[in-house]
Design a protein around this motif. Structure first.
Motif, PDB file in Angstrom:
ATOM      1  N   LEU A   8      89.708   5.648-105.764  1.00  0.00           N
ATOM      2  CA  LEU A   8      90.705   6.606-105.257  1.00  0.00           C
ATOM      3  C   LEU A   8      90.014   7.601-104.333  1.00  0.00           C
ATOM      4  CD1 LEU A   8      92.770   7.221-108.519  1.00  0.00           C
ATOM      5  CD2 LEU A   8      93.170   5.569-106.685  1.00  0.00           C
ATOM      6  N   GLY A   9      89.562   7.079-103.223  1.00  0.00           N
ATOM      7  CA  GLY A   9      88.746   7.783-102.254  1.00  0.00           C
ATOM      8  C   GLY A   9      87.683   6.817-101.777  1.00  0.00           C
ATOM      9  N   PRO A  10      86.587   7.270-101.224  1.00  0.00           N
ATOM     10  CA  PRO A  10      85.488   6.365-100.879  1.00  0.00           C
ATOM     11  C   PRO A  10      84.964   5.660-102.134  1.00  0.00           C
ATOM     12  CG  PRO A  10      85.203   8.512 -99.833  1.00  0.00           C
ATOM     13  CD  PRO A  10      86.331   8.661-100.790  1.00  0.00           C
ATOM     14  N   LEU A  11      84.526   4.398-102.004  1.00  0.00           N
ATOM     15  CA  LEU A  11      84.030   3.625-103.137  1.00  0.00           C
ATOM     16  C   LEU A  11      82.852   4.349-103.786  1.00  0.00           C
ATOM     17  CD1 LEU A  11      84.169   0.972-104.763  1.00  0.00           C
ATOM     18  CD2 LEU A  11      82.527   0.015-103.115  1.00  0.00           C
ATOM     19  N   GLU A  12      82.921   4.470-105.123  1.00  0.00           N
ATOM     20  CA  GLU A  12      81.896   5.218-105.845  1.00  0.00           C
ATOM     21  C   GLU A  12      81.646   4.548-107.188  1.00  0.00           C
ATOM     22  OE1 GLU A  12      81.516   9.856-105.998  1.00  0.00           O
ATOM     23  OE2 GLU A  12      82.724   9.239-107.723  1.00  0.00           O
ATOM     24  N   VAL A  13      80.354   4.362-107.561  1.00  0.00           N
ATOM     25  CA  VAL A  13      79.970   3.807-108.857  1.00  0.00           C
ATOM     26  C   VAL A  13      78.920   4.727-109.458  1.00  0.00           C
ATOM     27  CG1 VAL A  13      79.083   1.807-110.104  1.00  0.00           C
ATOM     28  CG2 VAL A  13      80.379   1.471-107.999  1.00  0.00           C
ATOM     29  N   THR A  14      79.155   5.130-110.707  1.00  0.00           N
ATOM     30  CA  THR A  14      78.180   5.986-111.390  1.00  0.00           C
ATOM     31  C   THR A  14      77.837   5.375-112.738  1.00  0.00           C
ATOM     32  OG1 THR A  14      79.923   7.336-112.377  1.00  0.00           O
ATOM     33  CG2 THR A  14      79.004   8.094-110.280  1.00  0.00           C
ATOM     34  N   ALA A  15      76.591   5.593-113.148  1.00  0.00           N
ATOM     35  CA  ALA A  15      76.117   5.139-114.457  1.00  0.00           C
ATOM     36  C   ALA A  15      75.257   6.241-115.035  1.00  0.00           C
ATOM     37  CB  ALA A  15      75.318   3.842-114.323  1.00  0.00           C
ATOM     38  N   TRP A  75      92.273  11.690-107.586  1.00  0.00           N
ATOM     39  CA  TRP A  75      92.179  11.281-106.184  1.00  0.00           C
ATOM     40  C   TRP A  75      91.180  12.175-105.448  1.00  0.00           C
ATOM     41  CZ3 TRP A  75      95.091   7.496-103.376  1.00  0.00           C
ATOM     42  CH2 TRP A  75      95.904   6.710-104.189  1.00  0.00           C
ATOM     43  N   ARG A  76      90.263  11.498-104.688  1.00  0.00           N
ATOM     44  CA  ARG A  76      89.261  12.209-103.893  1.00  0.00           C
ATOM     45  C   ARG A  76      89.496  12.050-102.401  1.00  0.00           C
ATOM     46  NH1 ARG A  76      85.373   9.149-104.227  1.00  0.00           N
ATOM     47  NH2 ARG A  76      86.309   7.508-105.512  1.00  0.00           N
ATOM     48  N   GLY A  77      90.525  11.298-102.058  1.00  0.00           N
ATOM     49  CA  GLY A  77      90.836  11.005-100.668  1.00  0.00           C
ATOM     50  C   GLY A  77      91.646   9.732-100.610  1.00  0.00           C
ATOM     51  N   PRO A  78      91.858   9.152 -99.414  1.00  0.00           N
ATOM     52  CA  PRO A  78      92.598   7.892 -99.310  1.00  0.00           C
ATOM     53  C   PRO A  78      91.922   6.790-100.124  1.00  0.00           C
ATOM     54  CG  PRO A  78      92.322   8.897 -97.147  1.00  0.00           C
ATOM     55  CD  PRO A  78      91.469   9.684 -98.092  1.00  0.00           C
ATOM     56  N   ALA A  79      92.720   6.022-100.839  1.00  0.00           N
ATOM     57  CA  ALA A  79      92.170   4.962-101.687  1.00  0.00           C
ATOM     58  C   ALA A  79      91.405   3.941-100.847  1.00  0.00           C
ATOM     59  CB  ALA A  79      93.301   4.283-102.458  1.00  0.00           C
ATOM     60  N   LEU A  80      90.249   3.487-101.411  1.00  0.00           N
ATOM     61  CA  LEU A  80      89.423   2.459-100.775  1.00  0.00           C
ATOM     62  C   LEU A  80      89.146   2.801 -99.308  1.00  0.00           C
ATOM     63  CD1 LEU A  80      91.198  -0.552-102.457  1.00  0.00           C
ATOM     64  CD2 LEU A  80      88.770   0.015-102.744  1.00  0.00           C
ATOM     65  N   ALA A  81      88.813   4.072 -99.084  1.00  0.00           N
ATOM     66  CA  ALA A  81      88.560   4.545 -97.724  1.00  0.00           C
ATOM     67  C   ALA A  81      87.409   3.765 -97.095  1.00  0.00           C
ATOM     68  CB  ALA A  81      88.228   6.040 -97.757  1.00  0.00           C
ATOM     69  N   GLY A  82      87.593   3.342 -95.854  1.00  0.00           N
ATOM     70  CA  GLY A  82      86.561   2.624 -95.120  1.00  0.00           C
ATOM     71  C   GLY A  82      86.699   1.128 -95.160  1.00  0.00           C
ATOM     72  N   PHE A  83      87.700   0.605 -95.876  1.00  0.00           N
ATOM     73  CA  PHE A  83      87.855  -0.850 -95.989  1.00  0.00           C
ATOM     74  C   PHE A  83      89.168  -1.331 -95.357  1.00  0.00           C
ATOM     75  CE2 PHE A  83      85.181   0.304 -99.678  1.00  0.00           C
ATOM     76  CZ  PHE A  83      84.026  -0.381 -99.308  1.00  0.00           C
ATOM     77  N   ASP A  84      89.600  -0.655 -94.324  1.00  0.00           N
ATOM     78  CA  ASP A  84      90.870  -1.023 -93.681  1.00  0.00           C
ATOM     79  C   ASP A  84      90.835  -2.429 -93.090  1.00  0.00           C
ATOM     80  OD1 ASP A  84      91.746   1.472 -94.335  1.00  0.00           O
ATOM     81  OD2 ASP A  84      91.530   2.332 -92.330  1.00  0.00           O
ATOM     82  N   ALA A  85      89.646  -2.908 -92.743  1.00  0.00           N
ATOM     83  CA  ALA A  85      89.556  -4.235 -92.122  1.00  0.00           C
ATOM     84  C   ALA A  85      89.602  -5.363 -93.146  1.00  0.00           C
ATOM     85  CB  ALA A  85      88.268  -4.343 -91.298  1.00  0.00           C
ATOM     86  N   ALA A 117      95.759  -3.784 -98.619  1.00  0.00           N
ATOM     87  CA  ALA A 117      97.013  -3.921 -99.364  1.00  0.00           C
ATOM     88  C   ALA A 117      96.980  -3.101-100.653  1.00  0.00           C
ATOM     89  CB  ALA A 117      97.279  -5.393 -99.676  1.00  0.00           C
ATOM     90  N   GLU A 118      95.829  -3.143-101.340  1.00  0.00           N
ATOM     91  CA  GLU A 118      95.702  -2.375-102.581  1.00  0.00           C
ATOM     92  C   GLU A 118      95.761  -0.873-102.290  1.00  0.00           C
ATOM     93  OE1 GLU A 118      94.907  -1.606-106.763  1.00  0.00           O
ATOM     94  OE2 GLU A 118      95.993  -3.054-105.516  1.00  0.00           O
ATOM     95  N   ALA A 119      95.145  -0.442-101.192  1.00  0.00           N
ATOM     96  CA  ALA A 119      95.193   0.970-100.819  1.00  0.00           C
ATOM     97  C   ALA A 119      96.633   1.411-100.569  1.00  0.00           C
ATOM     98  CB  ALA A 119      94.332   1.219 -99.587  1.00  0.00           C
ATOM     99  N   GLY A 120      97.401   0.541 -99.913  1.00  0.00           N
ATOM    100  CA  GLY A 120      98.810   0.861 -99.670  1.00  0.00           C
ATOM    101  C   GLY A 120      99.601   0.957-100.963  1.00  0.00           C
ATOM    102  N   ARG A 121      99.321   0.035-101.889  1.00  0.00           N
ATOM    103  CA  ARG A 121     100.034   0.063-103.176  1.00  0.00           C
ATOM    104  C   ARG A 121      99.706   1.334-103.949  1.00  0.00           C
ATOM    105  NH1 ARG A 121      99.481  -1.016-108.547  1.00  0.00           N
ATOM    106  NH2 ARG A 121      97.205  -1.191-108.336  1.00  0.00           N
ATOM    107  N   LEU A 122      98.430   1.683-103.978  1.00  0.00           N
ATOM    108  CA  LEU A 122      98.027   2.888-104.693  1.00  0.00           C
ATOM    109  C   LEU A 122      98.588   4.150-104.042  1.00  0.00           C
ATOM    110  CD1 LEU A 122      94.312   1.940-105.488  1.00  0.00           C
ATOM    111  CD2 LEU A 122      96.175   2.213-107.151  1.00  0.00           C
TER     112      LEU A 122
END
Length: 711
Positions: free
Chosen positions: A6-13, A133-143, A149-154
């Motif tokens: 829900l924003g730029p892709l982020e993974v934390t551990a 939400w931290r910004g547009p969902a899956l930001a940077g993967f419009d191509a 499609a998932e960003a639009g659904r979210l």
């Protein structure tokens, strides 16, 4: 481990961000998260990330990116997360680890609580969901098609959650907190009708009915312009319910704010420039101000004791911030020291606007308050956003060119007789509210209203003053949006008067309905239609721009010798009478004033000052529209004033009939000077010489200026 889309892709551990090298590696992870815990085929990954590439090269690139992803997961101790499953790969995500799934769960819990009537819990859940939400969902993967499609659904789910959250806040009575947010949301998503619906409802519940209706008009303009369609049926129904002030729209928490709908506003006092205290009240709120200019009788605190009257004003207060006041001589305000003209009584409006911090307002001129409102709107168009005239007339009595007012003498004599001999007994109800005249209780209430609203002597003075009022010449100078309200059974101002006003004010809207003269004591059924008409009118009223034409009283004083004199004393005299010196020329001086009485008194002072300097002047005064050209003025009214001045005799102040009519009640006296063609047309204008101010003849440098008979 936590995954954020829900924003730029982020993974934390363990609280540390997982390093993912390369855009393609991040894209592989994004596609696997779009279908978390599901197998994503190799063919789909190749098709979306390496479209058009040779199969062997694309497959090699995919294996490299998967290897990089496994290495990153292994470094975080999560090597088993990514598994190979025919015909592709699967990414394991535990419950609560993927923010999009947490968002969907919280939003669903919010919907459930809202449906159960638990607005507080619903609001809390929606706030938690939207806080992820931290910004547009899956930001940077419009191509990437699946990611797009998932960003639009979210995003659609986010907007739905915002709508549901707004609905929960409304259910909890927090409509005021919502207005600014919904204004931003309708601006960002102008075609999303649900946001507009919620915005309209929030505005309405905040007491801003006119703003709610304006929002509907704004949406309708957008839909018609962009899509050539009308708003949907639900929104049209809401619009209709707001127009008729449907009680069901109030909501369960409508009485929690501001002390409740039945709170009586506090009476305060404004001080006029001429030292009179004017009682006023402020009710409601909103972006527009509405100033109700009352008729001959008013009493601010008594009006709240009558259900019909108080209901009428409370409904008006839903259309904006309503400012009520008692004019001088009435109700709780100071008495006037003597008879006063319309221009002097306009100071009451200016005073309450100053005290109420109102820069612009809708003027609602009722009955005797209408002529003053018309004069104010024509003189100060930049301060009046719209004009409403109820039970109004340009003059009371018939005259050539004015067919209205038949029976006015009977009405005038009747009211004079009541004021002189039967005041306080409720007898005037026969003229103001004839439909209730047979009710003993109504007559008793009206008698109390008479006693508290105005004294008999003040009523007699004011009716004598308005006997001669004639503001027909001002009607073409009204350029603000105007609504004329007329009651069909009005005995004081029958329908002819209202129809005349509507026909002679450019673009005026006319509304006619059954009922007596008194708008304020109207039955609630009548008020439904009336308030809906006013609400629709105000909703359609645009914000005015800076006026380039205004009503002004023009003074021309000559001859040439005035030029030298004007450089000194005259400029100060003009400013001292609240005027503006436009220019001095070989023809003398040209000045403008907001009101004719100021111009006449200034002309008298200028004449006396000039006489003391050995200069004999003649002056002409006319009231009409002028074109504003920088610091200068132009137009037909200036030419007419020049002609009036040219016809003046030495030491004479000559005025047009318009000026004479407007200073009725000022004590200024006149002598007729015949009729003259002033503007090159066949129409003739009656001219009058100023002879006194009610306390003796005019003097010039200590000598009487003897009026000469017309000749």
């Amino acid at each position: 481990m936590e995954f954020g889309v829900l924003g730029p892709l982020e993974v934390t551990a363990g609280g540390q961000s997982l390093a993912l090298a390369g855009a393609r590696t991040r894209a592989v992870l994004a596609l696997l998260l779009v279908r978390a815990n599901q197998v994503v085929s190799s063919d789909r990954l190749l098709e979306e990330l390496w479209p058009g590439q040779p199969a062997d090269r694309a497959t090699d690139s995919l294996q490299v990116r998967l290897s990089e992803l496994r290495k990153a997961l292994r470094s975080a101790g999560e090597a088993g997360r990514l598994a190979t499953r025919s015909p592709g790969y699967l990414l394991r995500v535990e419950p609560g680890e993927l923010d999009s799934l947490r968002f969907e769960q919280l939003a669903a819990e919010g919907d459930t609580a809202l449906a159960a009537g638990d607005a507080a819990t619903a609001t809390q859940r929606f706030d938690q969901a939207l806080g992820l939400w931290r910004g547009p969902a899956l930001a940077g993967f419009d191509a990437v098609p699946s990611a797009r499609a998932e960003a639009g659904r979210l995003e659609e789910q986010r907007l739905a959650a915002l709508e549901s959250r707004a609905e929960a806040l409304l259910a909890g009575g927090r409509h005021r907190d919502l207005i600014a947010e919904l204004e931003s949301l309708t601006a960002a998503h102008p075609l999303r009708e649900r946001f507009w619906s919620l915005r309209m409802l929030a505005l309405y519940r905040a007491g801003r009915q006119a703003d709610a209706l304006h929002a509907y008009r704004e949406l309708r303009d957008i839909l018609v312009a962009d899509l050539a369609i009308e708003p949907g049926p639900e929104l049209r129904e809401l619009h209709a319910r707001i127009l008729r002030q449907d009680p069901a729209l109030e909501g369960p928490a409508a009485h929690r704010e501001g002390g409740g709908r039945d709170t009586v506003p506090q009476t305060r006092y404004a001080l006029t420039a001429d030292g009179i205290h004017i009682a006023y009240q402020v009710l409601g709120e909103g972006e527009r101000d509405i100033i109700f200019v009352p008729g001959l009788m008013s009493h601010l605190e008594l009006l709240w004791e009558e259900d019909e009257t108080s209901g009428f004003f409370r409904r008006l207060s839903r259309l904006g911030r309503l400012i009520l006041f008692d004019k001088r001589d009435t109700g709780l305000s100071d008495p006037a020291p003597s008879d006063m003209s319309l221009e002097e009584r306009m100071e009451d409006v200016r005073a309450v606007m100053r005290a109420g911090d109102s820069r612009q307002a809708v003027l609602f001129g009722y009955s005797e308050g209408a002529p003053m409102s018309i004069l104010f709107a024509a003189t100060y168009p930049g301060r009046v956003t719209a004009l409403i005239l109820g039970s109004a007339s340009a003059r009371w009595f018939p005259t050539p060119g004015y067919p209205c007012g038949h029976g006015a003498q009977e009405m005038y004599d009747g009211l004079q007789e009541i004021a002189a001999h039967r005041w306080g007994q409720g007898a005037s109800i026969e003229w103001y509210l004839q439909s209730q005249a047979d009710s003993v209780a109504a007559r008793q209430r009206f008698g109390r209203f008479e006693r508290m609203a105005i004294s008999p002597s003040a009523f007699l003075r004011m009716t004598r003053m308005i006997h001669d009022i004639d503001i027909r010449a001002l009607l073409p100078a009204v350029h603000v949006p105007t609504l004329v309200i007329q009651r069909l059974s009005d005995r004081i101002t029958p329908p002819c008067h209202g129809r005349y006003l509507a026909a002679h004010i450019a673009g005026a809207r006319y509304f006619e309905q059954p009922g007596d003269h008194s708008l304020r004591f109207a039955a609630s059924g009548d008020n439904d239609a009336l308030c809906a008409e006013i609400a629709g009118f105000l909703a359609a009223t645009a914000q005015p721009g800076d006026p380039d034409r205004v009503l002004a009283t023009i003074l021309r004083a000559s001859p040439t010798a005035m030029v030298d004199h004007a450089q000194g004393q005259v400029g100060g005299l003009v400013r001292g009478h609240r005027g503006r010196l436009i220019r001095t020329t070989a023809d003398g001086i040209l000045a403008t004033f907001d009101a004719p009485g100021q111009a006449i008194r200034c002309a008298a002072a200028v004449r006396e000052g000039a006489a003391a300097a050995g200069i004999q002047i003649r002056a002409g005064i006319h009231t009409g529209e002028v074109d504003l050209i920088g610091e200068d003025i132009a137009g037909l009214s200036v030419q007419i004033t020049d002609r009036v001045a040219a016809l003046a005799r030495p030491a004479e102040i000559l005025v047009s009939r318009t000026v004479k009519d407007l200073v009725t009640g000022s004590g200024i006296t006149f002598a007729e000077r015949g009729s003259h063609a002033l503007n090159g047309a066949s129409d003739e204008w009656s001219l009058f010489a100023v002879t006194g101010f009610g306390d003796g003849a005019l003097t010039v440098a200590g000598r009487h200026a003897h009026a000469t008979e017309p000749g």
